[in-house]
Design an enzyme around this catalytic site. Structure first.
Site, PDB file in Angstrom:
ATOM      1  N   GLU A  15      50.146  30.856  30.775  1.00  0.00           N
ATOM      2  CA  GLU A  15      50.432  31.854  29.736  1.00  0.00           C
ATOM      3  C   GLU A  15      51.833  31.663  29.164  1.00  0.00           C
ATOM      4  O   GLU A  15      52.311  32.516  28.421  1.00  0.00           O
ATOM      5  CB  GLU A  15      50.255  33.274  30.289  1.00  0.00           C
ATOM      6  CG  GLU A  15      48.800  33.639  30.491  1.00  0.00           C
ATOM      7  CD  GLU A  15      48.563  35.081  30.881  1.00  0.00           C
ATOM      8  OE1 GLU A  15      47.450  35.569  30.649  1.00  0.00           O
ATOM      9  OE2 GLU A  15      49.486  35.727  31.424  1.00  0.00           O
ATOM     10  N   ASN A  39      39.566  28.746  39.025  1.00  0.00           N
ATOM     11  CA  ASN A  39      38.286  29.380  39.341  1.00  0.00           C
ATOM     12  C   ASN A  39      37.184  28.480  38.788  1.00  0.00           C
ATOM     13  O   ASN A  39      37.462  27.368  38.307  1.00  0.00           O
ATOM     14  CB  ASN A  39      38.232  30.826  38.815  1.00  0.00           C
ATOM     15  CG  ASN A  39      38.282  30.894  37.289  1.00  0.00           C
ATOM     16  OD1 ASN A  39      38.005  29.912  36.597  1.00  0.00           O
ATOM     17  ND2 ASN A  39      38.635  32.052  36.764  1.00  0.00           N
ATOM     18  N   LEU A  65      36.155  30.825  44.156  1.00  0.00           N
ATOM     19  CA  LEU A  65      34.724  31.005  43.860  1.00  0.00           C
ATOM     20  C   LEU A  65      34.314  32.468  43.845  1.00  0.00           C
ATOM     21  O   LEU A  65      33.144  32.795  44.059  1.00  0.00           O
ATOM     22  CB  LEU A  65      33.899  30.217  44.895  1.00  0.00           C
ATOM     23  CG  LEU A  65      34.199  28.703  44.936  1.00  0.00           C
ATOM     24  CD1 LEU A  65      33.591  28.060  46.169  1.00  0.00           C
ATOM     25  CD2 LEU A  65      33.696  28.021  43.669  1.00  0.00           C
ATOM     26  N   GLY A  66      35.255  33.367  43.594  1.00  0.00           N
ATOM     27  CA  GLY A  66      34.928  34.798  43.484  1.00  0.00           C
ATOM     28  C   GLY A  66      34.354  35.341  44.776  1.00  0.00           C
ATOM     29  O   GLY A  66      34.924  35.134  45.852  1.00  0.00           O
ATOM     30  N   ALA A 118      43.453  40.439  38.107  1.00  0.00           N
ATOM     31  CA  ALA A 118      44.566  39.999  38.961  1.00  0.00           C
ATOM     32  C   ALA A 118      44.152  39.625  40.379  1.00  0.00           C
ATOM     33  O   ALA A 118      45.024  39.357  41.216  1.00  0.00           O
ATOM     34  CB  ALA A 118      45.696  41.028  39.014  1.00  0.00           C
ATOM     35  N   ALA A 119      42.848  39.542  40.645  1.00  0.00           N
ATOM     36  CA  ALA A 119      42.430  39.096  41.985  1.00  0.00           C
ATOM     37  C   ALA A 119      42.906  37.661  42.235  1.00  0.00           C
ATOM     38  O   ALA A 119      43.428  37.344  43.311  1.00  0.00           O
ATOM     39  CB  ALA A 119      40.919  39.196  42.130  1.00  0.00           C
ATOM     40  N   GLY A 120      42.737  36.808  41.229  1.00  0.00           N
ATOM     41  CA  GLY A 120      43.188  35.420  41.370  1.00  0.00           C
ATOM     42  C   GLY A 120      44.702  35.326  41.510  1.00  0.00           C
ATOM     43  O   GLY A 120      45.220  34.495  42.266  1.00  0.00           O
ATOM     44  N   ASP A 121      45.416  36.177  40.783  1.00  0.00           N
ATOM     45  CA  ASP A 121      46.888  36.178  40.885  1.00  0.00           C
ATOM     46  C   ASP A 121      47.315  36.623  42.279  1.00  0.00           C
ATOM     47  O   ASP A 121      48.251  36.060  42.874  1.00  0.00           O
ATOM     48  CB  ASP A 121      47.495  37.128  39.846  1.00  0.00           C
ATOM     49  CG  ASP A 121      47.125  36.741  38.420  1.00  0.00           C
ATOM     50  OD1 ASP A 121      46.948  35.531  38.159  1.00  0.00           O
ATOM     51  OD2 ASP A 121      47.015  37.649  37.575  1.00  0.00           O
ATOM     52  N   ARG A 178      40.593  48.192  43.579  1.00  0.00           N
ATOM     53  CA  ARG A 178      41.448  49.135  42.851  1.00  0.00           C
ATOM     54  C   ARG A 178      41.567  48.709  41.386  1.00  0.00           C
ATOM     55  O   ARG A 178      41.449  47.532  41.064  1.00  0.00           O
ATOM     56  CB  ARG A 178      42.858  49.137  43.450  1.00  0.00           C
ATOM     57  CG  ARG A 178      42.854  49.476  44.914  1.00  0.00           C
ATOM     58  CD  ARG A 178      44.197  49.134  45.511  1.00  0.00           C
ATOM     59  NE  ARG A 178      44.172  49.352  46.942  1.00  0.00           N
ATOM     60  CZ  ARG A 178      45.078  48.920  47.789  1.00  0.00           C
ATOM     61  NH1 ARG A 178      46.119  48.241  47.356  1.00  0.00           N
ATOM     62  NH2 ARG A 178      44.972  49.164  49.069  1.00  0.00           N
TER      63      ARG A 178
HETATM   64  O1  RIB Z   1      45.257  37.701  35.511  1.00  0.00           O
HETATM   65  C1  RIB Z   1      45.290  39.004  35.012  1.00  0.00           C
HETATM   66  C2  RIB Z   1      46.306  39.105  33.889  1.00  0.00           C
HETATM   67  O2  RIB Z   1      45.865  38.342  32.802  1.00  0.00           O
HETATM   68  C3  RIB Z   1      46.492  40.489  33.339  1.00  0.00           C
HETATM   69  O3  RIB Z   1      47.451  41.241  34.041  1.00  0.00           O
HETATM   70  C4  RIB Z   1      46.860  40.245  31.880  1.00  0.00           C
HETATM   71  O4  RIB Z   1      48.173  40.584  31.553  1.00  0.00           O
HETATM   72  C5  RIB Z   1      46.583  38.756  31.658  1.00  0.00           C
HETATM   73  O5  RIB Z   1      47.737  38.016  31.637  1.00  0.00           O
END
Ligand code: RIB
Length: 310
Positions: A144, A188, A226-227, A254-257, A290
């Protein structure tokens, strides 16, 4: 104290609305429960590392915001998670990044990002933040922020002795010289397909073959996310299949983050890869229960208790 985990990436204010189903082109749907929640893939990973760290592992964020009220909220959210935000610089050229997020009744989402200041970080800025990477064990990146800045920062991070983790999201075809700088690539399924030139809608049928194909592009290790099927790790010497924990999905944002921040913490603490994957799956699983991005990321105590009960 040098930060052991450094994240270079995006900070966004997320505008989140719940909907029964995601709108089709030209369709208007009524939503509810509007919230503004700190997000951005980079900031989410830093927040996860900060919240999940045992405090022996410091975390630092490198990024760009505008001069506006969102910038203050986003920096405050990271600081509250224990993240050093001294390298989050403001630019007058762009507003702080934002994301528009729709979450349906099954927890699935659609996201539109207006990058704003996140795209004001250039490759030529990276030398000026070299000190941010000094002493780091892991440097985390996503897509990003501009590709040229990511490539330059990865090179700098490696020169400073850090291992690099790249989350190729949002996915695009990546040049070979960038992939050669990656220690751990964490796509993913759809991102893996895009990197391999395939159909992004196709599921990964054979994780071992897909991970090997991705490793042949340059990264030293691959974690295929793989979720609900968990993840698959391959570094050429060892492979692991780590199952996901069964949870009630409320919002997968944001699960991946969370997974990436947690994995970096566990590795920086010296945990074996299999344990680091289990820890990351637990933290990501909790985040799915959540709403929101940073609002959903669990603490170390919550994650340790979750694991201890299993
Ligand atoms: O990965 C989730 C994020 O993707 C969100 O918080 C959103 O801001 C986008 O960047």
């Amino acid at each position: 104290m040098p930060a052991q985990i450094v994240v270079l990436g995006s900070l966004n204010m997320d505008f989140v609305v719940r909907v029964e189903h995601l709108p089709a082109a030209g369709e208007t749907v009524l939503g509810s429960g509007f919230q503004m929640i700190p997000g951005g893939k980079g900031a989410n990973q830093a927040c996860a590392a900060g919240r999940l760290s045992s405090r022996a592992v410091g975390t630092r964020m490198v990024g760009r915001v505008g001069y506006d009220v969102f910038a203050d909220h986003l920096k405050a959210s990271l600081a509250a998670a224990g993240v050093d935000v001294a390298y989050v610089h403001a630019t007058r050229s762009q507003p702080t990044g934002i994301a528009l997020i729709w979450v349906d009744r099954n927890g699935q989402n659609s996201i539109i990002v207006a990058s704003g200041a996140n795209h004001a970080i250039a490759a030529s800025d990276v030398e000026g933040v070299r000190a941010a990477f000094r002493g780091a064990s892991y440097a985390l990146f996503q897509l990003e922020t501009p590709l040229a800045a990511v490539a330059a920062a990865m090179k700098t991070a490696r020169e400073e002795g850090a291992k690099t983790i790249l989350d190729p999201a949002p996915a695009c075809a990546l040049p070979a010289d960038l992939l050669a700088q990656v220690d751990v690539l964490t796509p993913n399924e759809s991102e893996a397909m895009i990197l391999l030139g395939g159909d992004p809608a196709a599921a990964v049928v054979n994780p071992a073959e897909t991970a090997a194909a991705l490793r042949s592009l340059g990264p030293r290790a691959v974690i295929l996310k793989l979720g609900s099927r968990g993840c698959y790790y391959d570094d050429g010497a060892e492979t692991h299949s780590a199952p996901a924990f069964a949870v009630q999905a409320v919002d997968t944002t944001a699960a991946g983050d969370t997974f990436n921040g947690a994995f970096a913490v566990a590795m920086a603490e010296g945990q074996p890869v299999a344990e680091a994957l289990r820890f990351a799956n637990a933290a990501a699983g909790l985040s799915v229960t959540r709403m929101g991005a940073q609002a959903s990321i669990p603490t170390r105590k919550e994650t340790d208790e979750f694991l201890a009960a299993r």
